[in-house]
Design an enzyme around this catalytic site. Structure first.
Site, PDB file in Angstrom:
ATOM      1  N   THR B 145      -2.701 -46.686   6.494  1.00  0.00           N
ATOM      2  CA  THR B 145      -2.468 -46.559   7.928  1.00  0.00           C
ATOM      3  C   THR B 145      -3.662 -47.079   8.716  1.00  0.00           C
ATOM      4  O   THR B 145      -4.814 -46.935   8.279  1.00  0.00           O
ATOM      5  CB  THR B 145      -2.205 -45.089   8.324  1.00  0.00           C
ATOM      6  OG1 THR B 145      -2.295 -44.970   9.745  1.00  0.00           O
ATOM      7  CG2 THR B 145      -3.193 -44.134   7.697  1.00  0.00           C
ATOM      8  N   SER B 180      -6.537 -36.935  11.043  1.00  0.00           N
ATOM      9  CA  SER B 180      -5.775 -35.756  10.614  1.00  0.00           C
ATOM     10  C   SER B 180      -5.948 -35.633   9.105  1.00  0.00           C
ATOM     11  O   SER B 180      -6.388 -36.582   8.444  1.00  0.00           O
ATOM     12  CB  SER B 180      -4.283 -35.903  10.940  1.00  0.00           C
ATOM     13  OG  SER B 180      -3.677 -36.824  10.031  1.00  0.00           O
ATOM     14  N   LYS B 186      -5.027 -41.067   3.292  1.00  0.00           N
ATOM     15  CA  LYS B 186      -4.922 -42.517   3.142  1.00  0.00           C
ATOM     16  C   LYS B 186      -6.302 -43.123   2.921  1.00  0.00           C
ATOM     17  O   LYS B 186      -6.446 -44.112   2.181  1.00  0.00           O
ATOM     18  CB  LYS B 186      -4.247 -43.129   4.364  1.00  0.00           C
ATOM     19  CG  LYS B 186      -2.806 -42.654   4.589  1.00  0.00           C
ATOM     20  CD  LYS B 186      -1.848 -43.216   3.545  1.00  0.00           C
ATOM     21  CE  LYS B 186      -0.393 -42.942   3.914  1.00  0.00           C
ATOM     22  NZ  LYS B 186       0.559 -43.558   2.987  1.00  0.00           N
ATOM     23  N   TYR B 256       1.299 -37.643  25.130  1.00  0.00           N
ATOM     24  CA  TYR B 256       0.282 -36.582  25.080  1.00  0.00           C
ATOM     25  C   TYR B 256      -0.991 -36.980  25.826  1.00  0.00           C
ATOM     26  O   TYR B 256      -1.484 -38.090  25.688  1.00  0.00           O
ATOM     27  CB  TYR B 256      -0.094 -36.272  23.627  1.00  0.00           C
ATOM     28  CG  TYR B 256       1.070 -35.921  22.710  1.00  0.00           C
ATOM     29  CD1 TYR B 256       2.256 -35.370  23.199  1.00  0.00           C
ATOM     30  CD2 TYR B 256       0.950 -36.127  21.336  1.00  0.00           C
ATOM     31  CE1 TYR B 256       3.300 -35.042  22.340  1.00  0.00           C
ATOM     32  CE2 TYR B 256       1.991 -35.801  20.472  1.00  0.00           C
ATOM     33  CZ  TYR B 256       3.172 -35.266  20.976  1.00  0.00           C
ATOM     34  OH  TYR B 256       4.198 -34.956  20.129  1.00  0.00           O
TER      35      TYR B 256
END
Lengths: 391, 391
Positions: B145, B180, B186, B256
């Site tokens: 990612t 996160s 990853k 957000y």
């Protein structure tokens, strides 16, 4: 200070428990005896005889010094137990040695690699959650390794590096090139801990430690029953400690490959002082800092020569064979790692001297009948899975 | 080419299975239905109705196209099963989507964080061992990612960066600042894979993918039963896909914080082509390469505006509330990520257009009665463990 010592039964862990206890801190040790079990399975053992359990060690400590060390026999991956320890003890500092510490162990086969990564990474993740939930202001002093960096062709900085790139600049985590599935766990931990500091405001000192040598501390000398463990086998023994045992028993020094592999080293006495300096000078809440914890750099050849010279002084003929390198690593490389932050906090290094090696010889001499010689030569090969597949 | 697709039941995995199968490759899909179970537990579901299992999907695929897709229902952490798949199928390429893919899921609580790290890191470690033992020349195409990099204040390069430092220079892994416990897996994978390439001579392409959008591919359009899953809930739904569902059902867009968060995005059609280009142009044995797999950068505000404009065209009044950011991330930051390597291999991007968004609206409209609206608003907060502790 209330100090929780994870991995308190190990080579450095037990020495740290006694060191802090004797300096007036309230110490609680936790260990799951992973290392003892790994030795039992492999048919190896500590050179020094150690008592059968942490409670037994704590009893003798009390008998000798009148001081208490609290004990929990348990696993960081047992959340209920970890939760209870954090709730009950409310540590102000957590000194975290509680991981599988061996590169060769992690490279034995798939099961050992998966176990090492699972045990270390998930155990530390649990510690971070325990801190966030029960002691968010506590200070995590985490033992990492200089091996996280590998051997880059530029100077190694302490955890972070300022990069100027395309006209902009940022200070970012130093790139990681670890050399075993064990070393990788320490890099994974570093990333996880850094994140926990950013999002939860935890504080941590990540000690990227070099290779530790030495067999005695002020506290182990108080009573033979207070000895800390000392490993010399191919799985848990590290370079200088292993060489000293080999010298005493007349085994060729197991220097791998060309011997140009250069690493940082430090005396166990300096490990204790570095951990103390870290605890006494905590970072701000939310800060993640990295100290490179070693005092001198040596190549394997330089170390072997020092052991030979010390041997000559005391009449030991140290021999030295060529061993194929079981690892995959550069055998000749640039290496210049910074290590000023702990000096700035007041560390006064015990540099490696022939006298120190000679004193190690003397202690090893006492226990040499305990040496299991056929567990010294390298057997764990980094390419094992490929070599097996090719046959 | 024999292509093993791990996570072959997922949003991208199933689409990739059909894509390769239709282009003449021999495809074997493996999945443990982790995502289906997570949805069942959370009371959420794919917007698109999908068949009940991989074998059912493969049956319909055969019925519609006459082509075979092999299936193994199993877990990468089940070594016996993984070993059998590698031995029997002897893949030449392994396209690895087989991980828990959600940042919010990994941040729900300790159990979900530990599960995510365990599942992803150990599963991939098993894949590396399976390759080393059974298919050492195969090519691992691993889905990573862009979130591994975080939001540094310098340009993001593709996996490696040349650093000039104190008069020396080296090209090293680009520093990682994942956001996160999922994104961290990853980065951990990347370090483990890079190491396996160095020591075992494996080859891998690590695709640092941006956020994927889109609901249809050429193959899903062949038959409604061939639909791939499409998530819009707060845990598995990603920015643009979720916004499109919100627009259609008249729910405020869940943007957000300040909305300046900028990321790379790409159309699902480009994901398929990027994975194909990677497979058709493998690296040398021993090489670990990284491609940044996205086609355009957008901020959350830019995306929301695009959805609003597309809504205006088709008479949908798209509203947009302020939502407190449940994550801990910079809401205004520099972001300039390189992404030329896949273009050099021949990628011709499908850029984001109003027309595309409108066509997504049309497909979503068909299934809008399936939307579970109370699972859209953000509930998983990155600081949850600290917030709970403070009350």
């Amino acid at each position: 200070m209330r100090i929780l010592i994870l991995g308190g039964d190990g080579y450095l862990g037990w020495a740290t428990c006694m060191y802090f206890s004797r300096r007036g801190h309230e110490v609680h040790a936790m260990d799951n005896y992973l290392r003892r079990r790994a030795h039992a399975e492999a048919g190896t053992d500590s050179l020094t005889p150690i008592l059968e359990s942490l409670p037994a060690r704590a009893r003798v400590w009390r008998e000798v010094t009148g001081l208490e060390i609290g004990v929990t026999e348990g696993d960081l991956n047992d959340w209920n137990m970890l939760e209870r320890v954090f709730r009950d003890f409310q540590p102000e500092a957590i000194v975290h040695y509680g991981e599988m510490p061996s590169a060769p162990y992690s490279m034995i086969d798939r099961e050992h690699a998966v176990f090492t990564q699972s045990n270390n990474v998930l155990g530390t993740l649990n510690v971070l959650y325990a801190m966030a939930e029960f002691t968010p202001e506590a200070h995590l002093v985490k033992l990492g390794t200089m091996g996280e960096y590998g051997t880059p062709n530029i100077d190694i900085e302490e955890g972070f590096i300022t990069i100027n790139h395309n006209g902009r600049s940022d200070t970012l985590p130093y790139p990681k090139m670890p050399g075993s599935f064990y070393h990788l766990t320490k890099a994974h931990d570093s990333h996880n801990i850094h994140f926990a500091c950013r999002i939860w405001g935890l504080r941590s000192t990540d000690l990227n430690q070099g290779v530790v040598y030495g067999i005695e501390t002020e506290e182990t000398k108080l009573d033979p029953r207070l000895a800390t463990r000392f490993d010399y086998d191919e799985v848990f023994g590290t370079a200088l400690n292993r060489f000293c045992v080999e010298a005493v028993i007349g085994h060729p020094l197991t220097a791998y490959g060309k011997g140009g592999q250069t690493r940082g080293y430090l005396n166990i006495l300096d490990t204790l002082r570095c951990v103390e300096l870290s605890c006494l000078n905590p970072p701000e809440l939310g800060e993640y800092r990295v100290f490179n914890q070693f005092t001198e750099q040596f190549s394997i050849i330089e170390l072997a020569r020092k052991v030979q010279e010390a041997g000559r002084e005391v009449g030991i003929d140290v021999i030295w064979h060529h061993y194929d390198n079981p690892r995959v690593e550069l055998e000749e490389h640039y290496y210049n790692a910074k290590h000023t932050k702990l000096l700035e906090l007041g560390l006064q290094p015990h540099l490696l001297s022939e006298t120190l090696i000679e004193s190690m010889f003397a202690v090893i001499e006492r226990y040499k009948d305990r040496v299991i010689e056929d567990r010294i030569n390298p057997r764990t090969r980094w390419r094992a899975v490929r070599e097996r597949a090719a046959t």
